[in-house]
Design a protein around this motif. Structure first.
Motif, PDB file in Angstrom:
ATOM      1  N   ILE A   1     102.555 -64.877 -46.850  1.00 11.75           N
ATOM      2  CA  ILE A   1     101.908 -66.514 -46.305  1.00 11.75           C
ATOM      3  C   ILE A   1     101.635 -67.355 -46.780  1.00 11.75           C
ATOM      4  CG2 ILE A   1      99.454 -67.090 -44.655  1.00 11.75           C
ATOM      5  CD1 ILE A   1      99.708 -64.380 -43.827  1.00 11.75           C
ATOM      6  N   ILE A   2     102.296 -68.544 -47.070  1.00 11.22           N
ATOM      7  CA  ILE A   2     101.937 -69.970 -48.218  1.00 11.22           C
ATOM      8  C   ILE A   2     101.021 -71.263 -47.084  1.00 11.22           C
ATOM      9  CG2 ILE A   2     103.062 -71.334 -49.166  1.00 11.22           C
ATOM     10  CD1 ILE A   2     104.777 -69.888 -49.495  1.00 11.22           C
ATOM     11  N   THR A   3     100.241 -71.855 -46.973  1.00 12.30           N
ATOM     12  CA  THR A   3      99.989 -72.823 -46.557  1.00 12.30           C
ATOM     13  C   THR A   3      99.136 -73.697 -47.593  1.00 12.30           C
ATOM     14  OG1 THR A   3      96.731 -71.864 -46.851  1.00 12.30           O
ATOM     15  CG2 THR A   3      98.547 -70.891 -44.681  1.00 12.30           C
ATOM     16  N   GLY A   4      98.986 -75.135 -46.837  1.00 15.74           N
ATOM     17  CA  GLY A   4      98.551 -75.767 -47.722  1.00 15.74           C
ATOM     18  C   GLY A   4      98.454 -76.911 -46.513  1.00 15.74           C
ATOM     19  N   PRO A   5      97.947 -78.310 -47.416  1.00 13.74           N
ATOM     20  CA  PRO A   5      97.808 -80.271 -46.295  1.00 13.74           C
ATOM     21  C   PRO A   5      99.004 -80.625 -46.795  1.00 13.74           C
ATOM     22  CG  PRO A   5      96.603 -80.097 -49.473  1.00 13.74           C
ATOM     23  CD  PRO A   5      97.625 -78.304 -48.945  1.00 13.74           C
ATOM     24  N   ARG A   6      98.769 -81.493 -45.866  1.00 18.50           N
ATOM     25  CA  ARG A   6      99.655 -82.581 -44.615  1.00 18.50           C
ATOM     26  C   ARG A   6      99.546 -83.934 -46.255  1.00 18.50           C
ATOM     27  NH1 ARG A   6     103.715 -83.112 -40.857  1.00 18.50           N
ATOM     28  NH2 ARG A   6     102.796 -80.614 -40.670  1.00 18.50           N
ATOM     29  N   ILE A   7     100.747 -84.066 -46.617  1.00 18.02           N
ATOM     30  CA  ILE A   7     100.744 -85.242 -47.284  1.00 18.02           C
ATOM     31  C   ILE A   7     102.181 -86.060 -47.006  1.00 18.02           C
ATOM     32  CG2 ILE A   7     100.248 -86.445 -49.621  1.00 18.02           C
ATOM     33  CD1 ILE A   7      98.788 -83.354 -50.953  1.00 18.02           C
ATOM     34  N   SER A   8     101.309 -87.454 -47.166  1.00 17.05           N
ATOM     35  CA  SER A   8     102.890 -88.235 -46.788  1.00 17.05           C
ATOM     36  C   SER A   8     103.784 -87.324 -45.385  1.00 17.05           C
ATOM     37  CB  SER A   8     103.299 -88.949 -47.610  1.00 17.05           C
ATOM     38  OG  SER A   8     102.906 -89.244 -48.345  1.00 17.05           O
TER      39      SER A   8
ATOM     40  N   ASN B   1     102.099 -59.254 -60.704  1.00 15.57           N
ATOM     41  CA  ASN B   1     102.417 -58.921 -59.609  1.00 15.57           C
ATOM     42  C   ASN B   1     101.851 -58.929 -57.969  1.00 15.57           C
ATOM     43  OD1 ASN B   1     102.426 -55.909 -59.199  1.00 15.57           O
ATOM     44  ND2 ASN B   1     103.061 -56.010 -61.862  1.00 15.57           N
ATOM     45  N   SER B   2     101.810 -59.158 -57.215  1.00 17.87           N
ATOM     46  CA  SER B   2     101.518 -58.935 -55.919  1.00 17.87           C
ATOM     47  C   SER B   2      99.764 -60.138 -55.920  1.00 17.87           C
ATOM     48  CB  SER B   2     100.957 -57.390 -56.153  1.00 17.87           C
ATOM     49  OG  SER B   2     101.859 -56.634 -55.664  1.00 17.87           O
ATOM     50  N   THR B   3      99.956 -61.396 -56.049  1.00 13.04           N
ATOM     51  CA  THR B   3      99.820 -61.933 -56.897  1.00 13.04           C
ATOM     52  C   THR B   3      99.109 -63.249 -54.971  1.00 13.04           C
ATOM     53  OG1 THR B   3      99.985 -61.859 -59.547  1.00 13.04           O
ATOM     54  CG2 THR B   3      98.902 -64.127 -58.586  1.00 13.04           C
ATOM     55  N   MET B   4      97.670 -62.970 -55.200  1.00 11.52           N
ATOM     56  CA  MET B   4      97.635 -64.282 -54.193  1.00 11.52           C
ATOM     57  C   MET B   4      96.643 -65.826 -54.776  1.00 11.52           C
ATOM     58  SD  MET B   4      94.269 -64.553 -51.338  1.00 11.52           S
ATOM     59  CE  MET B   4      94.604 -65.785 -50.758  1.00 11.52           C
ATOM     60  N   ARG B   5      97.340 -67.053 -55.188  1.00 14.67           N
ATOM     61  CA  ARG B   5      97.260 -67.932 -56.172  1.00 14.67           C
ATOM     62  C   ARG B   5      96.539 -68.862 -55.048  1.00 14.67           C
ATOM     63  NH1 ARG B   5      99.528 -69.654 -61.481  1.00 14.67           N
ATOM     64  NH2 ARG B   5      98.653 -71.290 -61.817  1.00 14.67           N
ATOM     65  N   VAL B   6      95.212 -69.741 -55.122  1.00 16.07           N
ATOM     66  CA  VAL B   6      94.903 -70.971 -54.641  1.00 16.07           C
ATOM     67  C   VAL B   6      94.703 -72.223 -55.114  1.00 16.07           C
ATOM     68  CG1 VAL B   6      92.574 -71.658 -53.297  1.00 16.07           C
ATOM     69  CG2 VAL B   6      93.232 -68.906 -53.087  1.00 16.07           C
ATOM     70  N   GLY B   7      96.000 -73.003 -55.101  1.00 16.13           N
ATOM     71  CA  GLY B   7      95.906 -74.466 -56.055  1.00 16.13           C
ATOM     72  C   GLY B   7      96.658 -73.888 -57.366  1.00 16.13           C
ATOM     73  N   GLY B   8      96.990 -74.956 -57.922  1.00 14.89           N
ATOM     74  CA  GLY B   8      97.988 -74.836 -58.686  1.00 14.89           C
ATOM     75  C   GLY B   8      99.897 -74.744 -59.034  1.00 14.89           C
ATOM     76  N   THR B   9     100.104 -75.958 -57.707  1.00 10.02           N
ATOM     77  CA  THR B   9     100.977 -76.219 -57.174  1.00 10.02           C
ATOM     78  C   THR B   9     101.605 -76.815 -58.174  1.00 10.02           C
ATOM     79  OG1 THR B   9     100.417 -75.182 -55.164  1.00 10.02           O
ATOM     80  CG2 THR B   9     103.224 -76.325 -55.347  1.00 10.02           C
ATOM     81  N   PRO B  10     102.318 -77.151 -58.437  1.00  9.70           N
ATOM     82  CA  PRO B  10     103.104 -78.280 -59.559  1.00  9.70           C
ATOM     83  C   PRO B  10     103.399 -79.316 -58.846  1.00  9.70           C
ATOM     84  CG  PRO B  10     104.756 -76.533 -59.978  1.00  9.70           C
ATOM     85  CD  PRO B  10     103.633 -75.912 -58.761  1.00  9.70           C
ATOM     86  N   ILE B  11     103.191 -80.238 -59.097  1.00 14.93           N
ATOM     87  CA  ILE B  11     102.976 -81.761 -57.885  1.00 14.93           C
ATOM     88  C   ILE B  11     103.152 -82.860 -59.156  1.00 14.93           C
ATOM     89  CG2 ILE B  11     100.743 -81.660 -58.414  1.00 14.93           C
ATOM     90  CD1 ILE B  11     101.023 -83.222 -55.624  1.00 14.93           C
TER      91      ILE B  11
ATOM     92  N   ASN C   1     104.083 -83.620 -66.825  1.00 18.06           N
ATOM     93  CA  ASN C   1     105.322 -82.304 -65.788  1.00 18.06           C
ATOM     94  C   ASN C   1     104.501 -80.884 -65.648  1.00 18.06           C
ATOM     95  OD1 ASN C   1     105.140 -81.487 -68.136  1.00 18.06           O
ATOM     96  ND2 ASN C   1     107.472 -81.541 -68.420  1.00 18.06           N
ATOM     97  N   GLN C   2     103.110 -80.866 -65.986  1.00  9.09           N
ATOM     98  CA  GLN C   2     102.352 -79.448 -66.087  1.00  9.09           C
ATOM     99  C   GLN C   2     100.987 -79.690 -64.389  1.00  9.09           C
ATOM    100  OE1 GLN C   2     101.138 -78.710 -69.749  1.00  9.09           O
ATOM    101  NE2 GLN C   2     102.787 -77.543 -70.124  1.00  9.09           N
ATOM    102  N   ALA C   3     101.531 -80.667 -64.005  1.00  3.05           N
ATOM    103  CA  ALA C   3      99.621 -81.309 -63.126  1.00  3.05           C
ATOM    104  C   ALA C   3     100.345 -80.278 -61.718  1.00  3.05           C
ATOM    105  CB  ALA C   3     100.292 -82.807 -62.786  1.00  3.05           C
ATOM    106  N   GLY C   4      98.687 -79.836 -61.374  1.00  2.43           N
ATOM    107  CA  GLY C   4      99.104 -78.894 -60.339  1.00  2.43           C
ATOM    108  C   GLY C   4      98.021 -79.364 -59.291  1.00  2.43           C
ATOM    109  N   THR C   5      98.256 -78.738 -57.829  1.00  2.00           N
ATOM    110  CA  THR C   5      97.232 -79.161 -56.867  1.00  2.00           C
ATOM    111  C   THR C   5      96.386 -78.240 -57.237  1.00  2.00           C
ATOM    112  OG1 THR C   5      98.382 -77.145 -55.764  1.00  2.00           O
ATOM    113  CG2 THR C   5      98.475 -79.432 -55.229  1.00  2.00           C
TER     114      THR C   5
END
Length: 731
Positions: A115-122, A151-161, A170-174
């Motif tokens: 399950i992947i969720t996130g905010p809507r930007i533009s 493995n079998s990880t849940m992550r909140v934030g840190g998506t490359p942006i 280039n290591q910026a993340g949400t």
């Protein structure tokens, strides 16, 4: 469906002459003013998808048409029919879709592999929350997860942006925040808002109000916001090992699909193969081979796990091959066959806070500062009490550390086990900021540190509790000696007012350090019996140190000049200095008592290398000088043992040359010395007045036969002093 079917398309953007539509346009008015649907007829591709569609705008330019809904025909009433229509009976059913309520919220439970969720930007949804994603299965191990994420990880934030102005480049993340708002409602895991377990088990229970409630026991009602329950967890899998190579292990037996799914790259793998030449001398030295999984493969039901290499933990692998016969037995006790453990660890932390500071971010390396952080606090606990004035209404414990054993007092823990450790280069390993107030007990003041055998006071100053507690003696710290049968021996440092009630000026403060027998820890000397102590600046001896019995009787003092004083208040009776064990009935200001076998001098006084006075063990007194008696004084000699022996009790003189010896039996005897010999030296101008003919003295500046220094004689017939040849004395 035929390729030349009539399709109705709802356009997202449609330009009419002079008009720009900001929302999809589905109808238009014809020349008669009637409303008509916008219809396009086009053919389908070989895959039943519409071919490209475009229109010409009012400038004559061709623009693509965006299709938001595809219609695959009309019904009997000539109404459009959408492609793959959703039937109502498909909502909330298997192989159907989840329904929405009037607030557009999903009404069915959602179960998905990820399950992947996130905010809507533009207008674009940016994924920031990932659930149950294995980074080893993502493309090239990239994206929001990396090989080090496990493995079998849940992550909140840190998506490359991409953020052009971010210092992270280039290591910026949400980033996302996580807010949990829960209420503990019972015991066990119902007693914590966030329960953390570190064990692959489905029956984990939090030790919160954990009693047998189903058997009728009434629990406590503890509420825990964050609970951590690390244990010596079992491995997730312990698998039989058949053979090893330098980079692999082949397992014995067949694994299930579920077991294979639990073996993932980058997991640590442990063997029970003994490393030659290494023994488990302490619990931190792992003497078995370990590795990190690179891949896993199965061929004809034979599973091989490939690793990057084998070796001891925290070392570089060197091509070693684990053994299937030489097995480690300390950590892997009673494990008698070769195995590997997967999904485990060999040291557990309830929490590990790792903080770091990079000066490059703060401009220390000459670059522009990108961070303003120069202050770190590992943890802060604040406790505020408001609107409460009742005595003893609140109990507070900041941190509690307790180690229990069953059975009690075993030697299971290593000698270097610690309850609290502070190391490194910290200037202050422990600092307590204290105030001073009496607590609900009525006599304690704040302590900075306390244990069963020690107490270190807080910020209370001498005189601060004088009004509240009538205290003129303020304890600073104590270290207690505990016994099973006698009271506690409290080694205490405290400050006392020399004269109670006269304030705390420097001349009225006496620091004391000594033993107090019994009493409450931290309560000062008021609740115990003072024993001997050291006292500074006692009774006006500034800069000095006194040794006092029972904290009162100060018999020895060294003043500020280093001069020692015995019995400084003087003696009106009793002893002052006693050496040895004083026999019963003896009292002396200075007494020395030695054993009958003692053979050395009892007293010896020397000047340089000369013994001016000595008293040997037999009582013989030896002087290097003279004995002088004051006016009316006598030299009294004790009688020797046996009748008539010795000199006598005492001797007297008539002031001339006659000595009278007084015997112990009362008799007397006179000794005539003939002439008195004066040993005092005189000069010619200061010759004494003589009383007996023949007296002689030494004239230090008289001269005879050219030699200075003449023995002079008194002549009563001529009433003058002469030399030995009866000449008048001359220089």
């Amino acid at each position: 469906m035929k390729k030349n079917a009539i399709l109705t398309y709802i356009l997202s953007i449609l330009f009419f002459p002079g008009i720009c539509l900001a929302s999809p346009q589905t109808t238009y008015r014809d020349n008669s003013g009637a409303t008509k649907s916008i219809l396009f007829t086009t053919s389908l591709s070989n895959t039943n998808l519409m071919k490209s569609l475009s229109y010409k705008d009012n400038t004559g330019q061709w623009k693509p048409v965006t299709v938001t809904q595809q219609i695959c025909g009309t019904d009997g009433n000539n109404y459009p029919v959408i492609c793959n229509p959703l039937e109502k009976n498909m909502i909330g059913t298997a192989n159907g879709v989840a329904g929405l309520d009037e607030n557009a919220r999903v009404t069915s439970s959602i179960l998905g592999e990820s399950i992947i969720t996130g905010p809507r930007i533009s207008g674009i949804v940016l994924p920031t929350v990932y659930n149950n994603v294995n980074p080893q299965l993502t493309a090239n191990g990239k994206g929001p997860f990396y090989w080090w994420d496990g493995n079998s990880t849940m992550r909140v934030g840190g998506t490359p942006i991409t953020l052009p102005h971010s210092p992270y480049g280039n290591q910026a993340g949400t980033y996302e925040s996580l807010v949990l708002n829960g209420v503990p409602t019972g015991g066990y895991t119902a007693g914590c808002v966030l329960c953390l377990f570190m064990e692959p088990s489905d029956i984990k229970q939090a030790a919160v109000s954990a009693v047998n409630v189903q058997g009728g026991t009434i629990p406590s009602a503890d509420g825990v916001q964050l609970y951590a329950g690390p244990v010596n967890a079992n491995f997730d899998l312990i698998l039989p090992a058949a053979t090893y190579t330098a980079t692999s292990v082949t397992l014995a037996g067949t694994l299930t699909a579920a077991e294979l799914a639990h073996i993932q790259p980058m997991m640590t793998i442990f063997t029970n193969s003994q490393i030659p030449g290494i023994s488990a001398s302490n619990n931190e030295i792992a003497d078995y081979y370990m590795g990190v999984i690179k891949s896993v493969s199965t061929d004809k039901n034979v599973t091989t796990i490939t690793v990057y290499g084998w070796g001891q933990q925290l070392t570089q692998s060197t091509g070693a091959i684990p053994s299937t016969t030489s097995l480690e037995s300390y950590f892997w006790a009673n494990q008698t066959t070769p195995v590997v453990g997967i999904g485990g660890f060999n040291k557990t932390f309830a929490r590990n806070i790792f903080m770091s500071y990079d000066g490059a971010k703060s401009g220390a390396t000459g670059n522009a500062a990108t961070s303003l952080i120069h202050s770190f606090a590992g943890e802060e606990l604040d406790f505020n009490v408001r609107n409460e004035t009742r005595k003893g209404a609140v109990q507070f414990t900041g941190y509690t550390l307790n180690v229990s054993m069953d059975p009690l007092h075993t030697n299971s823990l290593t000698h270097n086990s610690l309850g609290f450790y502070a190391g490194g280069n910290t200037p202050h390993h422990f600092l307590a900021g204290d105030s001073c107030y009496p607590d609900a007990s009525g006599y304690y003041d704040q302590s900075a540190f306390e244990s069963a055998g020690s107490w270190i006071g807080g910020g209370c100053r001498l005189g601060e509790l004088e009004t509240v507690l009538k205290r003129q003696d303020q304890e600073i710290f104590e270290f207690d000696g505990l016994t099973q049968q006698s009271p506690n021996w409290r080694l205490m440092y405290h400050l006392a007012e020399r004269v109670s009630g006269e304030g705390t000026g420097i001349q009225n403060v006496t620091p004391k350090f000594g033993i107090v027998l019994d009493g409450e820890k931290g309560a000062g000397v008021s609740y115990g019996s003072q024993q001997a102590d050291f006292e500074w600046n006692w009774n006006g001896y500034w800069g000095g140190l006194a040794l006092c019995g029972y904290g009162t009787n100060c018999g020895f003092i060294m003043d500020g000049n280093g001069v020692s004083h015995m019995a400084p208040l003087g003696l009106t009776g009793g002893n002052a200095l006693t050496i040895g064990t004083q026999p019963s009935g003896h009292v002396a200001g200075l007494g020395e008592y030695v054993d009958a076998t003692y053979s050395n001098n009892l007293l010896e006084i020397m000047r340089g290398t000369t013994a001016n006075l000595s008293l040997d063990a037999n009582g013989n007194l030896t002087l290097s000088g003279n004995i002088a008696a004051g006016a009316g004084g006598q030299f009294i000699l004790a009688p020797a043992s046996g009748a008539g022996a010795g000199v006598g009790n005492y001797m007297t003189t008539d002031g001339y040359a006659n000595l009278t010896v007084h015997a112990s039996n009362g008799g007397t005897a006179t000794i005539s010395a003939g002439h008195i010999i004066e040993t005092t030296t005189y000069s010619l101008n200061s010759m004494p007045n003589a009383s007996q003919d023949g007296e002689h003295v030494w004239c230090s500046d008289c001269k005879l036969n050219g030699i200075i220094g003449v023995e002079a004689y008194w002549h009563s017939s001529a009433s003058k002093w002469t030399d030995s040849q009866n000449n008048d004395l001359a220089k």
